[in-house]
Design a protein around this motif. Sequence first.
Motif: not given
Length: 276
Positions: A190-218
């Motif tokens: 996203k910072l380099l301007g490459l279009g390999l992922f959709p524009n907002d995919f990093w937000i989606f990935s961040l949310m998945i990471l947060g949910l997986s960390i929460l699941a790990t703690l549970v």
Amino acid sequence: MDIDFTKYLPVAAAILSATLGYIFGIRTKKNDRLVQFTQENLKEVYSPMYHDMKKIIADSVKPKDRELMLDTFFERYIGNDTSIYKLGSLELLDTFYELNDRYGQFKLSRDEGLWKDIWWEFESNFFYKVKEGYRNSTDLLYRDFRWQQYVQTKPYWKKFYFESMKFLFETVKGINVISALLVYFSTCFKLLGLGLFPNDFWIFSLMILGLSILATLVLMLPNIQYISLTSNLKESFFRQVAKKMFPVLVVKWDNLFIKKDYEKVPKMYERRFYED
């Protein structure tokens, strides 16, 4: 900003399934070969060599006996039928052969400086690495041993529960790593301007990471026994920190539950005559 997460699910699912397939599938054969090799080198090299060296470096050994033990040690592992190659480390093999050559020089010269240098290399370098290999091999083979003993003594429904919780816990830990990589690469692209992922995919990935960390703690709660039995640490991280910061309190806490009964200790042998 509204984000349609449904359009990212196929991409994330494809990446997750491919990575998890590699982790749980392709690596199985390699792990089986690793375990087989580890069993051989632990039995034939690491264990006997480690215990031989422990006897040699013991403080109670007399100088003459120590040299005789070193003679036997090098003769044993330099012979034609040696299995020292199963150490599996060129660095360790080079160190051993160099020590053997230098020890042969010492036997001819009887130079004290050479002896001190050889002994330091033997105890502080070679023995340390052999000990590390011995502990790593033992941990690899028996990491799940206590856990399996614990599970196999339980009723069928408990076995199913414990194994299911373990599977979910290990799977979520893998998803944590994958999600972190997705966040890293999608953010970089996203910072380099490459279009390999959709524009907002990093937000989606961040949310998945947060949910997986929460699941790990549970999932840590139903997996406390698994974590405890498969850990190779003598003490937990928090106990180690407490012993360093509040050693007196730790001792007092232990004394509340553990009472050392010295009355049952057998009497020490009082040696009256000393040999040279």
